[in-house]
Design a protein around this motif. Structure first.
Motif, PDB file in Angstrom:
ATOM      1  N   THR A   1      -9.025  22.685  61.296  1.00 26.16           N
ATOM      2  CA  THR A   1     -10.182  23.776  61.146  1.00 26.16           C
ATOM      3  C   THR A   1      -9.717  24.959  61.715  1.00 26.16           C
ATOM      4  OG1 THR A   1     -11.937  22.067  60.999  1.00 26.16           O
ATOM      5  CG2 THR A   1     -12.660  24.143  61.300  1.00 26.16           C
TER       6      THR A   1
ATOM      7  N   ILE B   1     -12.165  22.128  54.713  1.00 24.35           N
ATOM      8  CA  ILE B   1     -13.052  23.039  53.893  1.00 24.35           C
ATOM      9  C   ILE B   1     -14.344  22.818  53.919  1.00 24.35           C
ATOM     10  CG2 ILE B   1     -13.227  24.497  51.598  1.00 24.35           C
ATOM     11  CD1 ILE B   1     -10.453  23.973  51.209  1.00 24.35           C
ATOM     12  N   TYR B   2     -14.688  21.642  53.573  1.00 28.34           N
ATOM     13  CA  TYR B   2     -16.281  21.086  53.363  1.00 28.34           C
ATOM     14  C   TYR B   2     -16.652  21.001  55.200  1.00 28.34           C
ATOM     15  CZ  TYR B   2     -20.220  18.344  52.021  1.00 28.34           C
ATOM     16  OH  TYR B   2     -21.321  17.869  51.709  1.00 28.34           O
TER      17      TYR B   2
ATOM     18  N   ILE C   1     -16.023  23.248  57.279  1.00 30.66           N
ATOM     19  CA  ILE C   1     -16.182  24.758  57.587  1.00 30.66           C
ATOM     20  C   ILE C   1     -17.600  25.076  56.969  1.00 30.66           C
ATOM     21  CG2 ILE C   1     -15.174  26.967  57.256  1.00 30.66           C
ATOM     22  CD1 ILE C   1     -12.379  25.778  57.515  1.00 30.66           C
ATOM     23  N   PHE C   2     -17.706  24.699  55.528  1.00 27.55           N
ATOM     24  CA  PHE C   2     -18.868  25.130  55.002  1.00 27.55           C
ATOM     25  C   PHE C   2     -20.246  24.474  55.763  1.00 27.55           C
ATOM     26  CE2 PHE C   2     -22.303  24.593  51.927  1.00 27.55           C
ATOM     27  CZ  PHE C   2     -22.271  25.859  51.294  1.00 27.55           C
TER      28      PHE C   2
ATOM     29  N   CYS D   1     -19.841  29.910  55.582  1.00 26.32           N
ATOM     30  CA  CYS D   1     -20.265  29.475  54.170  1.00 26.32           C
ATOM     31  C   CYS D   1     -19.075  30.269  53.468  1.00 26.32           C
ATOM     32  CB  CYS D   1     -21.497  29.585  53.706  1.00 26.32           C
ATOM     33  SG  CYS D   1     -22.585  28.427  54.670  1.00 26.32           S
TER      34      CYS D   1
ATOM     35  N   ASP E   1     -16.338  31.730  53.943  1.00 32.84           N
ATOM     36  CA  ASP E   1     -14.914  31.643  54.099  1.00 32.84           C
ATOM     37  C   ASP E   1     -14.634  30.365  53.231  1.00 32.84           C
ATOM     38  OD1 ASP E   1     -14.433  33.978  55.721  1.00 32.84           O
ATOM     39  OD2 ASP E   1     -15.216  32.888  57.502  1.00 32.84           O
ATOM     40  N   ALA E   2     -15.531  29.229  53.508  1.00 28.22           N
ATOM     41  CA  ALA E   2     -15.086  28.111  52.943  1.00 28.22           C
ATOM     42  C   ALA E   2     -15.271  27.901  51.468  1.00 28.22           C
ATOM     43  CB  ALA E   2     -16.285  26.764  53.627  1.00 28.22           C
TER      44      ALA E   2
END
Length: 421
Positions: free
Chosen positions: A133, A196-197, A199-200, A218, A220-221
Motif C-alpha cells: 500500500t 487499490i481497494y 486504499i479506497f 478515495c 487516489d484509489a
C-alpha cells in the motif's frame, strides 16, 4: 490527491513532477530494473528541472523533458556499472524501445507498458500488505511520505521504513520488472486490485482517527483504478473494481452530516449522490460484462450490488432480493465471514430480521469477526427491529467499544441510547 497548479517555474516543476512521477519512475525502472534506484533518478531529474526551468523557461512538453532527463541518467548509470562492450547493445535496445515503442505488441498477451509493470512490481506478493500500500501510493500515487503517513494516521518514520524495506526486498528477491503471464498474472492481479481497494476503503470508512471519511484517499484509489482499467482493458475484474469505486464514491457527499458525523445508507439524501460518477460506474460495469468470458468475479459482483443501490432513487426502492442473491453468488465465489454478514443484512431487508438473525448468530464463533465491530452492530439492528430493546442496546454498546473510529463510535453509542424508540 490531484496536484494543484502553482504559479511560476518552481510551481510548474512541482505540479508536473507530481503528475508525471509514476511514468518517469516506470520508464527508468525498465532500464535499471530497480524501483528504488529509479525513484532516485526521477528525483535527480526534478533537481535538474528546478535548476534549469527558472532560467530557460518551462519546456513545451515538461513531462517528456523529465522522463528524458531521468532516462539519460539511467543509461549513464548502467554504463558505469557494467563494462562498455557487454552492455552497449542492451543500452541501445533500451533507448530504442523507450523512445519508439510499437503501438501494439506483437503478442496480444504481452502488455508493453512500463506503468503497468510498475503496478505489478509495487504490488508484488513478496511484500506485506502495508508495504504494498505504501509503495503503491508513493510510486503510482505520487504521494510524499508525509502525505501517506497523514492518510493512514501512522508516524512518518513508519511509512518511510516500510517504503525503504519494500524497495530492498524487491531488490534482494531480484523481482523482475515485468507483467506476469497466464495463471501468475491472475494471481498477481488480485493483489494489485486488493491494494487499490484497501486504499479506497481506508478513505471511505476510516478504521481509526477522528474523521470517518478521508476523501483524498478515495480519489487516489479511484484514479489508480481508472489508470489500470485503461492499461488492462480486457480484464473484467479491473473494470469491476473501477465500477465499484465509482458507485461508492458517488455517495461521498451524502455520507456525513454537517458536523462530520456518519449518515447511514437509509438516511442519506440521495439527491446529493453524484450522478456523473454513477454513470461512469454503470459504463465500467458494462465494460466488465462485455469482456467477460466466464462467471463474474468478486469485484464485478460487488459492483453489481453497488449498482442496485445507485439505481434506487429512494431507499424503499432498493431491490434487496437481488442484492441478497448477488451476495449469495459472492459468498460462493469468495467465501468469507464478512461477505456472510453482508448477505445477512440483505436477507433481513428482503425477508425480515427474523430470517437474518440465525445467519448472524452463526457467525458469532468466527475468529475473524471476534473484534469486528460491525458484527454486534448488525445484530443490534436486527434485535431492535424485533423489539428486543435491551439486547439491542447491549450489542450497540459492544460495537461502540470495538470501533476504532471516533465518529463511528459516537454514532453507535447514539444508536444504543435510541434503541427501541
Amino acid at each position: 490527491m490531484t496536484p494543484q497548479p502553482t504559479a511560476g517555474p518552481d510551481g510548474a516543476v512541482e505540479t508536473v513532477f507530481r503528475m508525471e512521477f509514476p511514468r518517469v519512475v516506470a520508464a527508468v525502472a525498465r532500464i535499471v530494473r530497480d524501483v528504488g534506484i529509479a525513484e532516485e533518478l526521477a528525483q535527480d531529474a526534478l533537481v535538474a528541472a528546478l535548476e534549469r526551468w527558472p532560467r530557460d523557461g518551462v519546456p513545451d512538453n515538461p513531462g517528456a523533458w523529465l522522463t528524458a532527463t531521468a532516462r539519460h541518467r539511467a543509461v549513464d548509470l548502467v554504463r558505469r556499472r557494467e563494462t562498455y562492450a557487454r552492455k552497449l547493445a542492451e543500452i541501445g535496445r533500451n533507448q530504442a524501445t523507450a523512445t519508439a515503442r510499437p503501438e501494439e505488441p506483437a503478442d496480444p498477451d504481452d502488455i508493453d507498458d512500463d506503468l503497468l509493470r510498475l503496478v505489478f512490481t509495487a504490488c508484488h506478493p513478496v511484500l506485506s500488505a502495508e508495504a504494498r500500500t505504501a509503495l503503491t501510493l508513493r510510486l503510482l500515487g505520487g504521494l510524499t511520505t508525509a502525505e501517506i503517513a497523514r492518510a493512514f494516521l501512522v508516524p512518518e518514520t513508519t511509512v518511510a521504513q516500510r517504503i525503504v524495506r519494500a524497495k530492498r526486498t524487491l531488490a534482494r528477491k531480484n523481482v523482475a520488472f515485468e507483467v506476469p503471464y497466464g495463471p501468475d498474472r491472475d494471481a498477481r492481479l488480485g493483489s494489485v486490485l486488493d491494494v487499490i481497494y484497501l486504499i479506497f476503503n481506508e478513505g471511505y470508512a476510516a478504521t481509526s482517527g477522528d474523521d470517518w471519511l478521508r476523501p483524498a484517499l478515495c480519489e487516489d484509489a479511484l484514479r489508480l483504478a481508472r489508470v489500470l482499467s485503461g492499461l488492462m482493458p480486457k480484464e473484467p475484474e479491473v473494470h469491476g473494481l473501477t465500477a465499484l469505486l465509482e458507485f461508492q464514491a458517488s455517495r461521498t457527499a451524502a455520507r456525513t452530516g454537517p458536523d462530520g458525523e456518519p449518515v447511514l445508507l437509509a438516511d442519506q439524501n440521495r439527491s446529493r449522490w453524484n450522478r456523473m460518477l454513477i454513470t461512469r460506474g454503470a459504463t465500467a460495469l458494462a465494460r466488465a460484462d462485455a469482456v467477460a468470458s466466464g462467471p463474474p468475479g468478486p469485484y464485478v459482483l460487488q459492483a453489481a450490488i453497488a449498482a442496485c443501490h445507485a439505481h434506487a432513487y429512494r431507499y424503499e426502492e432498493t431491490d434487496w432480493h437481488r442484492i441478497a442473491a448477488l451476495y449469495g453468488l459472492l459468498a460462493a465465489r469468495t467465501p468469507s465471514p464478512v461477505v456472510e454478514l453482508n448477505r445477512a443484512v440483505a436477507v433481513s431487508m428482503a425477508r425480515g430480521p427474523e430470517a437474518a438473525l440465525p445467519l448472524v448468530d452463526a457467525l458469532s464463533t468466527e475468529p475473524a469477526l471476534r473484534d469486528y465491530h460491525l458484527l454486534p452492530s448488525v445484530r443490534g439492528a436486527l434485535l431492535s427491529r424485533l423489539g428486543r430493546t435491551k439486547e439491542a442496546r447491549e450489542e450497540f454498546t459492544r460495537a461502540a467499544d470495538l470501533a476504532g473510529n471516533a465518529r463511528e463510535r459516537e454514532m453507535l453509542r447514539r444508536r444504543a441510547e435510541g434503541a427501541g424508540r
